[in-house]
Design an enzyme around this catalytic site. Structure first.
Site, PDB file in Angstrom:
ATOM      1  CG  ASP A 157      -2.029   0.997   1.164  1.00  0.00           C
ATOM      2  OD1 ASP A 157      -2.205   1.590   0.090  1.00  0.00           O
ATOM      3  OD2 ASP A 157      -2.695   1.204   2.177  1.00  0.00           O
ATOM      4  CB  THR A 177      -1.898   6.018   2.692  1.00  0.00           C
ATOM      5  OG1 THR A 177      -2.313   6.613   1.456  1.00  0.00           O
ATOM      6  CG2 THR A 177      -2.124   6.999   3.822  1.00  0.00           C
ATOM      7  CD  GLU A 227     -13.009  11.429   7.861  1.00  0.00           C
ATOM      8  OE1 GLU A 227     -12.870  11.169   9.076  1.00  0.00           O
ATOM      9  OE2 GLU A 227     -14.080  11.273   7.256  1.00  0.00           O
ATOM     10  CE  LYS A 266     -13.722  12.915   4.041  1.00  0.00           C
ATOM     11  NZ  LYS A 266     -14.778  12.538   4.956  1.00  0.00           N
ATOM     12  NE  ARG A 302      -6.565   9.557  -0.898  1.00  0.00           N
ATOM     13  CZ  ARG A 302      -6.825   8.707   0.081  1.00  0.00           C
ATOM     14  NH1 ARG A 302      -6.031   8.673   1.134  1.00  0.00           N
ATOM     15  NH2 ARG A 302      -7.862   7.906   0.014  1.00  0.00           N
ATOM     16  CE  LYS A 349      -4.635  -3.557  -1.397  1.00  0.00           C
ATOM     17  NZ  LYS A 349      -4.489  -3.256   0.055  1.00  0.00           N
TER      18      LYS A 349
END
Length: 998
Positions: free
Chosen positions: A336, A338, A434, A492, A543, A668
């Site tokens: 991944d 992040t 967030e 969002k 991002r 994945k």
């Protein structure tokens, strides 16, 4: 807080209690939680929050494993024979070695079991609680009644709790109730104390899973007093008795060695025409145990325990031992982005509105300090129309609505900690994305707490879901002088998912339809414009999130809390703008990726980000070349493109994509399957509930310890406590080191066994004056060589640091056994060399120096006539001792010289190895020279000039080893990177070859 806690019966019906009653019973605060001191006191009072099961490591089981094996049985037979024939000295020594071997094995394995028990506890689930007024993560077994526990999507609930705050919470309680469908929770009071477990909707229970939503609750029961404790089971068990591939290979080797031992016993008796005598029986047993590496189990145990401990030091918790061995064979790592490749400290740095153009935001981290500047549009991406600062709390209506959306469509929290040790520091709770939006809202003067205080009231929430990749909330606005209260939907999420819900776009104070009023294809034009701006932001590694809102008017009979349907709410939205969030790569990510390429391991980045953002970060950390045209390269794909391909089409690709953007859990799994079809060995990282299938499908599943859900941790083989990609690379290096060291010490032990067999079997050709075979080595000498001389250096080899070429060699084949052709060849060649040199010295002393005088009954006791045999025996024993110790230095590398100054100087890094060599060398002298011990126990005599033969043999062996390694370096194929078929294909269009050349 701080009050005496009243004991409650296990069956207290907390579902009938109000929140206030529950808090009062446990003297806790739903806003502040417990203090650390109070939690510690309650932990002593109520005990650890864990189920009673195995009860830790059982010492007697470990001890039984040391004595319940064929090796000990053989030694016991030898002891019984020695005592039965009156040879108490020899029998006593063998019995002492049995006890010492069991003691060493017990000590090492018991410590290893305790280490694994500690690591299992470390890898057990964690819980989020409020302590000292601060949200923190604790090991689940430290939760106590009265704790305020926080649950989120994917968590395994750590204790039975009475809920007091719920947002769309659904839990899977099939473990307790058998109900397959998730249960929707609420806060409603329940009157009946006998309410069925599945109907206690204001409670959540330990070991059940959060399927959706989030909540907070007061811990009511822990450990065996929980509902799951009553049925005495757990979802968190780890199979500690799992037999690893290494153990299976060692078992096969043990069967072979045991068969060889039986054959050697038959040979000894056949030479003596199957006439039984005490000496023949003892010698037969001695020959059989000479081929069995007695210290092997202890050395393997020590090496495995050391490997697990080293992994823990580098922040990797091993949940399954088999994965520790598998790491050395990894060819591909699917990671991944992040938090793994990046710092997971996101900060909003850019915004774009259709009517206003670009904004830039200053400041870093969680500290809500920084300014916002309006830049307008840019013609070249570098120079903008203006750079005007926007004071906090001001701005156009469009701007303020955008900030409102960022602030309210957000479940994160920012707060200044009030703890004395960290007073005044800003901390953040929630998803990193967030948090970045909330920090932006604080900088703009529209923080969520301020808006809530002014009257914005949350009515309903549709949480982020990986299948829809967006989140929306319904708020009721306060009444103002400008107008009455109204309901607003804020949204969002990923740009392509949010735009699909939008029918309008905000143009200043106006809301214009996306569809062209003139009949043209306005949506295509609008989406093309948004895509262009999004690519501008994404190309800088940002991002991109899209924000939208709309006014909401529900039918009078619709329940706004529970009666809303997501698909109906998330329509006709008004597009507001884009936010660019930057998550800087970790400083160690790029060197770690380059280290992977050097080791022949490919890195794939599977992320939920936009393709341009993913490609920009991938270039920064060297996953793809900087000059690569990501938009037109097969190395960068979206999940949509990859998932649309058939297996045949994927298999025909010259190389699998290095970057897959907008990745879903199913993508994945498909990537793992594609890697397996190419016979590649894959490691996969994951943190969410939906990552469990890919973690299980991968050869090595790696979960994130900080951000990962408990379900993902359960499915994983290894848990990273720091969520760092560099830790994965360190784990791969450790797996390679451990496998290489196992090969080293197995080769060392088996070479010594081969040498002993050579001496003993050839020695059967010599006869004494009575026509009986003369034993060139006594049984005690053999046991001493195996246990005292050979085993400690082997343990030292098991602790060897990684070689310089450890991460410059190709991954070993997953099908490669412990014994490669080269290891088998080395074992026999070194063993033959040591055995022949030792036997030659025996022959020289007894034949040339003692006139071929073999005496009479020299196998049983000492006499003047046996002096020559006893001296020859001592010479052979001393020779083999020093050769075995010298061979430990040879085994440090299969091909590199072991006797150069550079190599010898690195011995200082392996204290166990050099100490065992020194101690082993010193022990030769008391064994040879102490009266009584030499003649009666070891059946040899003191040496004088014979030391010259020992020294000559040592020099010859070292010279032979160096010449042999030189020949191997010249003749055998070098240990260089062997590229797989996919890499050998023409890749000039991808640019990877030029990148690798750099």
């Amino acid at each position: 807080m701080g009050k005496k806690v009243v004991d409650l019966e296990p069956e207290t019906p907390f579902h009938t209690f109000t929140v206030e009653q529950t808090a009062q019973h446990y003297s806790t605060s739903i806003t502040e939680g417990l203090s650390s001191s109070e939690a510690a006191a309650r932990l002593k009072k109520y005990g650890a929050n864990e189920l009673q099961g195995e009860g830790g490591v059982k010492w007697y089981k470990v001890l039984w494993r040391q004595v319940a094996n064929a090796l000990v049985l053989i030694l016991l037979i030898a002891t019984a024979l020695a005592f039965a024939t009156g040879d108490y000295a020899e029998g006593g020594v063998i019995l002492f070695i049995i006890v010492m071997n069991a003691a060493i094995g017990f000590w090492q394995e018991f410590n290893a079991e305790q280490t694994m028990e500690a690591l299992r506890n470390m890898s057990s689930p964690t819980s989020q609680v409020i302590r000292d007024e601060t949200r923190t993560t604790i090991p689940n077994n430290q939760a106590v009644p009265g704790d305020i526990m926080i649950f989120e999507d994917g968590d395994v609930i750590g204790a039975d709790c009475r809920l007091f705050e719920v947002f769309n919470l659904e839990t899977d309680e099939a473990l307790l109730t058998g109900e397959s469908l998730p249960v929707q929770k609420n806060l409603e009071h329940i009157e009946s104390a006998d309410e069925a477990l599945g109907d206690r909707l204001n409670m959540v229970f330990a070991s059940t899973t959060v399927v959706k939503g989030r909540a907070k609750g007061i811990v009511t029961n822990t450990g065996m007093k929980t509902q799951i404790g009553k049925i005495a089971t757990t979802l968190m068990s780890v199979d500690s008795d799992e037999q690893t591939p290494l153990q299976k290979r060692l078992n096969k080797m043990a069967y072979f060695v045991f068969l060889a031992a039986l054959i050697l016993v038959l040979i000894v008796f056949a030479v003596h025409k199957f006439k039984y005598s005490k000496e023949v029986a003892i010698y037969a047993i001695s020959v059989s145990i000479a081929i069995i590496p007695e210290g092997l189990v202890a050395v393997v145990t020590l090496t495995m325990a050391f490997g697990v401990s080293r992994m823990a030091e580098v922040k990797a918790i091993v949940r399954r031992l088999s994965s520790l061995e598998s790491l050395g064979a990894v060819t591909n790592i699917c990671s991944d982005k992040t938090g793994t490749l990046t710092q997971s400290k996101m900060v909003a740095v850019r915004m774009w509105f259709p009517s206003d153009g670009f904004y830039r935001i200053t400041g870093t981290g969680f500290v809500p300090e920084g300014d916002i500047f309006h830049q307008g549009e840019s013609t070249d991406g570098k120079y903008y129309e203006q750079d005007e600062q926007i004071p906090a709390g001001t701005g156009s209506n469009h701007y303020l609505r955008m900030i409102q959306t960022a602030s309210l469509c957000n479940m994160s929290e920012l707060r200044r900690t009030q703890h004395p040790e960290t007073h005044g520091e800003w901390t953040a709770i929630g998803d990193p994305t967030e948090i970045a939006l909330q920090v932006l809202a604080y900088k703009a003067g529209l923080a969520k707490p301020d808006l809530v205080a002014k009257g914005f009231n949350l009515i309903a929430e549709f949480p982020f879901d990986s299948s829809v990749k967006r989140m929306s909330v319904l708020y009721k606005t306060p009444e103002t002088s400008m107008g009455p209260s109204e309901h607003l939907i804020f949204m969002k999420g990923a740009t392509e998912r949010v735009i699909g819900c939008c029918s309008y776009w905000r143009d200043g104070d106006n809301e214009r339809p996306i569809a062209s009023e003139k009949g043209g294809d306005g949506r295509v034009e609008f989406e093309a414009m948004i895509t262009e701006k999004m690519n501008t932001l994404a190309s800088k590694g940002l991002r991109v999130l899209t924000l939208a809102y709309r006014k909401f008017e529900a039918a009078p009979d619709v329940d706004l809390v529970h009666g809303l349907v997501r698909e109906e709410v998330e329509t006709n939205m008004v597009f507001l703008g884009l936010v660019g969030i930057y998550d800087p790569p970790r400083a160690e990510s790029r060197p770690a990726v380059l280290s992977c390429y050097q080791a022949g391991v490919r890195v794939h980045m599977l992320t939920g980000d936009h393709p341009s953002t993913a490609a920009a970060i991938a270039k920064e950390v060297a996953i793809i070349p900087e000059e690569l045209d990501a938009a037109n390269s097969p190395l960068v794909m979206t999940a949509g493109q990859f998932d649309a391909m058939t297996d045949e089409e994927i298999d025909n690709l010259a190389e699998l994509p290095r970057v897959v953007a907008r990745c879903s859990p199913d993508t994945k799994v498909k990537m793992i399957a594609a890697l397996h079809r190419r016979d590649l060995f894959a490691a996969m990282t994951g943190d969410g509930v939906n990552d469990s299938p890919s973690l299980k499908a991968a050869n090595v599943g790696i979960a994130m310890g900080q951000s990962g859900s408990d379900v993902a941790k359960q499915a994983a083989d290894i848990v990273l406590t720091d969520d760092n990609f560099a830790t994965i690379v360190q784990a791969v290096a450790e797996g390679r080191r451990m496998f290489a060291n196992i090969q080293k010490f197995v080769q060392h032990l088996m070479s010594a066994n081969v040498a002993e067999i050579v001496v003993l079997v050839i020695g059967l050709a010599f006869k004494d004056d009575d026509g009986n075979a003369v034993f060139p080595m006594s049984a005690v000498e053999i046991l001493f060589l195996n246990m005292i001389t050979s085993s400690p250096p082997a343990m030292g080899l098991g602790l060897e640091p990684p070689s310089e070429s450890n991460m410059r060699e190709p991954p070993r084949s997953a099908k490669q056994g412990l014994f490669s052709f080269e290891v088998i060849m080395d074992t026999f060649i070194y063993g033959l060399a040591m055995g022949i040199l030792s036997f030659v010295n025996f022959v020289i002393v007894v034949v040339a120096m003692n006139n071929n005088n073999f005496g009479s009954e020299c196998n049983a006791h000492y006499s003047h006539a046996c002096e020559g045999v006893f001296k020859a025996r001592a010479t052979a024993y001393a020779t083999l001792t020093f050769l075995i110790l010298a061979h430990a230095i040879n085994c440090r590398s299969l091909r590199e010289s072991g006797w150069t100054y550079t190599n010898l100087s690195t011995l200082k890094h392996n204290r166990m190895l050099w100490l065992s060599i020194i101690v082993g060398s010193l022990l030769v002298f008391p064994v040879i020279y102490i009266p009584g011990v030499n003649h009666n126990v070891f059946k040899h005599s003191s040496l004088s000039y014979e030391w010259g033969f020992v020294a000559c043999a040592l020099v010859l062996f070292i010279a032979f080893a160096e010449i042999y390694k030189l020949i191997k370096r010249k003749v055998m194929k070098p240990l260089s990177l062997q590229e797989s078929a996919e890499v050998k294909l023409d890749r000039s269009a991808t640019g990877v070859d030029s990148f690798m050349a750099k």
